[in-house]
Design a protein around this motif. Sequence first.
Motif, PDB file in Angstrom:
ATOM      1  N   GLY A  22      33.423  60.519  38.012  1.00  0.00           N
ATOM      2  CA  GLY A  22      34.536  59.732  38.494  1.00  0.00           C
ATOM      3  C   GLY A  22      35.468  60.484  39.199  1.00  0.00           C
ATOM      4  N   PHE A  23      36.360  59.905  39.714  1.00  0.00           N
ATOM      5  CA  PHE A  23      37.529  60.577  40.514  1.00  0.00           C
ATOM      6  C   PHE A  23      38.371  61.809  39.680  1.00  0.00           C
ATOM      7  CE2 PHE A  23      36.535  56.788  42.375  1.00  0.00           C
ATOM      8  CZ  PHE A  23      35.956  57.084  43.596  1.00  0.00           C
ATOM      9  N   ASP A  24      38.917  62.902  40.382  1.00  0.00           N
ATOM     10  CA  ASP A  24      39.756  63.891  39.729  1.00  0.00           C
ATOM     11  C   ASP A  24      41.078  63.287  39.056  1.00  0.00           C
ATOM     12  OD1 ASP A  24      37.731  65.845  40.108  1.00  0.00           O
ATOM     13  OD2 ASP A  24      38.547  66.513  41.707  1.00  0.00           O
ATOM     14  N   ARG A  25      41.471  62.209  40.038  1.00  0.00           N
ATOM     15  CA  ARG A  25      42.816  61.782  39.687  1.00  0.00           C
ATOM     16  C   ARG A  25      42.923  60.396  38.655  1.00  0.00           C
ATOM     17  NH1 ARG A  25      46.124  61.812  45.535  1.00  0.00           N
ATOM     18  NH2 ARG A  25      45.966  63.947  45.882  1.00  0.00           N
ATOM     19  N   LEU A  26      41.638  60.278  38.393  1.00  0.00           N
ATOM     20  CA  LEU A  26      41.352  58.997  37.505  1.00  0.00           C
ATOM     21  C   LEU A  26      41.594  59.414  35.948  1.00  0.00           C
ATOM     22  CD1 LEU A  26      40.256  56.098  37.196  1.00  0.00           C
ATOM     23  CD2 LEU A  26      38.006  56.885  36.873  1.00  0.00           C
ATOM     24  N   ARG A  27      42.626  58.963  35.156  1.00  0.00           N
ATOM     25  CA  ARG A  27      43.066  59.143  34.013  1.00  0.00           C
ATOM     26  C   ARG A  27      42.180  58.701  32.919  1.00  0.00           C
ATOM     27  NH1 ARG A  27      49.100  59.424  31.995  1.00  0.00           N
ATOM     28  NH2 ARG A  27      47.469  60.978  30.757  1.00  0.00           N
ATOM     29  N   ILE A  28      41.897  57.340  33.120  1.00  0.00           N
ATOM     30  CA  ILE A  28      40.912  56.684  32.229  1.00  0.00           C
ATOM     31  C   ILE A  28      39.754  56.400  32.674  1.00  0.00           C
ATOM     32  CG2 ILE A  28      40.642  54.644  30.693  1.00  0.00           C
ATOM     33  CD1 ILE A  28      43.150  56.353  30.003  1.00  0.00           C
ATOM     34  N   GLY A  29      38.712  56.737  32.293  1.00  0.00           N
ATOM     35  CA  GLY A  29      37.213  56.382  32.557  1.00  0.00           C
ATOM     36  C   GLY A  29      36.643  55.381  32.129  1.00  0.00           C
ATOM     37  N   SER A  30      35.555  54.990  32.801  1.00  0.00           N
ATOM     38  CA  SER A  30      34.945  53.450  32.320  1.00  0.00           C
ATOM     39  C   SER A  30      34.234  53.522  30.917  1.00  0.00           C
ATOM     40  CB  SER A  30      33.649  53.481  33.357  1.00  0.00           C
ATOM     41  OG  SER A  30      32.475  54.441  33.186  1.00  0.00           O
ATOM     42  N   THR A  31      33.857  54.585  30.312  1.00  0.00           N
ATOM     43  CA  THR A  31      33.382  54.786  28.974  1.00  0.00           C
ATOM     44  C   THR A  31      34.757  54.193  27.969  1.00  0.00           C
ATOM     45  OG1 THR A  31      31.924  56.266  29.368  1.00  0.00           O
ATOM     46  CG2 THR A  31      32.737  55.886  27.069  1.00  0.00           C
ATOM     47  N   ALA A  32      35.727  54.971  28.115  1.00  0.00           N
ATOM     48  CA  ALA A  32      37.015  54.518  27.505  1.00  0.00           C
ATOM     49  C   ALA A  32      37.419  53.260  27.474  1.00  0.00           C
ATOM     50  CB  ALA A  32      38.091  55.587  27.829  1.00  0.00           C
ATOM     51  N   VAL A  33      37.385  52.748  28.960  1.00  0.00           N
ATOM     52  CA  VAL A  33      37.963  51.370  29.102  1.00  0.00           C
ATOM     53  C   VAL A  33      36.894  50.337  28.413  1.00  0.00           C
ATOM     54  CG1 VAL A  33      38.169  49.486  30.852  1.00  0.00           C
ATOM     55  CG2 VAL A  33      39.340  51.733  31.065  1.00  0.00           C
ATOM     56  N   GLN A  34      35.715  50.531  28.492  1.00  0.00           N
ATOM     57  CA  GLN A  34      34.634  49.605  27.776  1.00  0.00           C
ATOM     58  C   GLN A  34      34.816  49.467  26.514  1.00  0.00           C
ATOM     59  OE1 GLN A  34      30.709  50.454  29.426  1.00  0.00           O
ATOM     60  NE2 GLN A  34      31.730  50.619  31.654  1.00  0.00           N
ATOM     61  N   THR A  35      34.808  50.868  25.950  1.00  0.00           N
ATOM     62  CA  THR A  35      34.852  50.859  24.279  1.00  0.00           C
ATOM     63  C   THR A  35      36.287  50.355  23.900  1.00  0.00           C
ATOM     64  OG1 THR A  35      33.902  52.974  24.605  1.00  0.00           O
ATOM     65  CG2 THR A  35      34.729  52.492  22.640  1.00  0.00           C
ATOM     66  N   ALA A  36      37.289  50.415  24.448  1.00  0.00           N
ATOM     67  CA  ALA A  36      38.557  49.895  23.933  1.00  0.00           C
ATOM     68  C   ALA A  36      38.482  48.455  24.177  1.00  0.00           C
ATOM     69  CB  ALA A  36      39.694  50.290  24.898  1.00  0.00           C
ATOM     70  N   ALA A  37      37.786  47.728  25.117  1.00  0.00           N
ATOM     71  CA  ALA A  37      37.708  46.634  25.176  1.00  0.00           C
ATOM     72  C   ALA A  37      36.851  45.798  24.230  1.00  0.00           C
ATOM     73  CB  ALA A  37      37.127  46.192  26.769  1.00  0.00           C
ATOM     74  N   TYR A  38      35.970  46.583  23.737  1.00  0.00           N
ATOM     75  CA  TYR A  38      35.071  45.433  22.884  1.00  0.00           C
ATOM     76  C   TYR A  38      34.797  46.049  21.180  1.00  0.00           C
ATOM     77  CZ  TYR A  38      33.306  43.794  26.909  1.00  0.00           C
ATOM     78  OH  TYR A  38      33.289  43.117  28.382  1.00  0.00           O
ATOM     79  N   ALA A  39      35.371  47.292  21.186  1.00  0.00           N
ATOM     80  CA  ALA A  39      35.456  47.835  19.749  1.00  0.00           C
ATOM     81  C   ALA A  39      36.804  47.575  18.887  1.00  0.00           C
ATOM     82  CB  ALA A  39      35.222  49.063  19.585  1.00  0.00           C
ATOM     83  N   ARG A  40      36.710  47.045  17.685  1.00  0.00           N
ATOM     84  CA  ARG A  40      37.924  46.677  17.117  1.00  0.00           C
ATOM     85  C   ARG A  40      39.039  47.631  16.722  1.00  0.00           C
ATOM     86  NH1 ARG A  40      34.096  47.550  13.217  1.00  0.00           N
ATOM     87  NH2 ARG A  40      34.835  48.807  11.088  1.00  0.00           N
ATOM     88  N   ARG A  41      38.624  48.985  16.513  1.00  0.00           N
ATOM     89  CA  ARG A  41      39.543  49.965  16.441  1.00  0.00           C
ATOM     90  C   ARG A  41      39.091  51.237  17.249  1.00  0.00           C
ATOM     91  NH1 ARG A  41      41.247  51.132  10.180  1.00  0.00           N
ATOM     92  NH2 ARG A  41      43.156  49.497  10.091  1.00  0.00           N
ATOM     93  N   VAL A  42      39.764  51.538  18.260  1.00  0.00           N
ATOM     94  CA  VAL A  42      39.474  52.654  19.076  1.00  0.00           C
ATOM     95  C   VAL A  42      40.806  53.478  19.427  1.00  0.00           C
ATOM     96  CG1 VAL A  42      38.631  53.428  21.474  1.00  0.00           C
ATOM     97  CG2 VAL A  42      37.750  51.322  20.409  1.00  0.00           C
ATOM     98  N   VAL A  43      40.435  54.936  19.181  1.00  0.00           N
ATOM     99  CA  VAL A  43      41.362  55.894  19.690  1.00  0.00           C
ATOM    100  C   VAL A  43      40.807  56.578  20.869  1.00  0.00           C
ATOM    101  CG1 VAL A  43      42.800  57.941  19.178  1.00  0.00           C
ATOM    102  CG2 VAL A  43      42.502  55.980  17.250  1.00  0.00           C
ATOM    103  N   VAL A  44      41.939  56.482  21.912  1.00  0.00           N
ATOM    104  CA  VAL A  44      41.536  57.129  23.281  1.00  0.00           C
ATOM    105  C   VAL A  44      42.333  58.272  23.413  1.00  0.00           C
ATOM    106  CG1 VAL A  44      41.337  56.919  25.811  1.00  0.00           C
ATOM    107  CG2 VAL A  44      41.029  54.665  24.524  1.00  0.00           C
TER     108      VAL A  44
END
Length: 249
Positions: free
Chosen positions: A92-114
């Motif tokens: 990803g980009f250097d300035r991107l704070r949240i990557g796609s893995t964190a977003v996808q996991t947070a969107a579908y798992a019931r309990r996620v700590v990022v």
Amino acid sequence: MGGEEATARYAPLLVVHAWRWPAEIRPVGGTAMEAMRHHAELLLAKGVADIKAAVPGVTVRSRLEPGSPAAALLTHEAEAQMIVVGARGRGGFDRLRIGSTAVQTAAYARRVVVVTAGRRHDDGPVVLGVDATPGGDAALALAFEEAALRGLPLHAVQSSAGDPDRRRELEARFQHDVAPWCAKYPYVELVTHTGDTPLAEALPAAGVNASLIVVGEEGRHGPADLPLGMVTQAVLHAAPCPVAVVHGA
């Protein structure tokens, strides 16, 4: 943070590493694929060793999975008390704070700590965002649970748009919802903050000295079908400490 969560919950820690060939066309013959898999195995073994060194006594298991990181994590979601994922990986980009893995996991798992790149204050309070999303009750449960496990105070933050009647209504509803959890965890110190600042701004500000921010997530979001709600997205991008995203039933 995964090792600390496992220790606090007296649970084993499963370390998952995903690997895949970085192009649509796979090489002819197995030598290159075998080398990549071997490299993935070495990375996984190093990760397990680092965790054991940092958190002595934790029981660690490991799994090497083919495919994307988010899919690999979600494969084990049903058996897990919680998923812990870094805010972004090496891509990803250097300035991107949240990557796609964190977003996808947070969107579908019931309990996620990022786990964000900011500093986490181990002795800081657990901060809870209070709103009317379907994930609110589940977030309340996890916030009390985390505060109790760590012996920390719980700071509940809610926002009312300057309307005194609306503020009183929100406070009364919160006191009703929180009463059973106060009875279950009488030793958790609860502090409530109600103001006019939107939660998307108030929660990152409250998390400056916090150990964890907890937000409830409502799921699908209208015609745009966004993966996460606006408050959750804003908090994940701006939070100075780890963020727990909790879905309702």
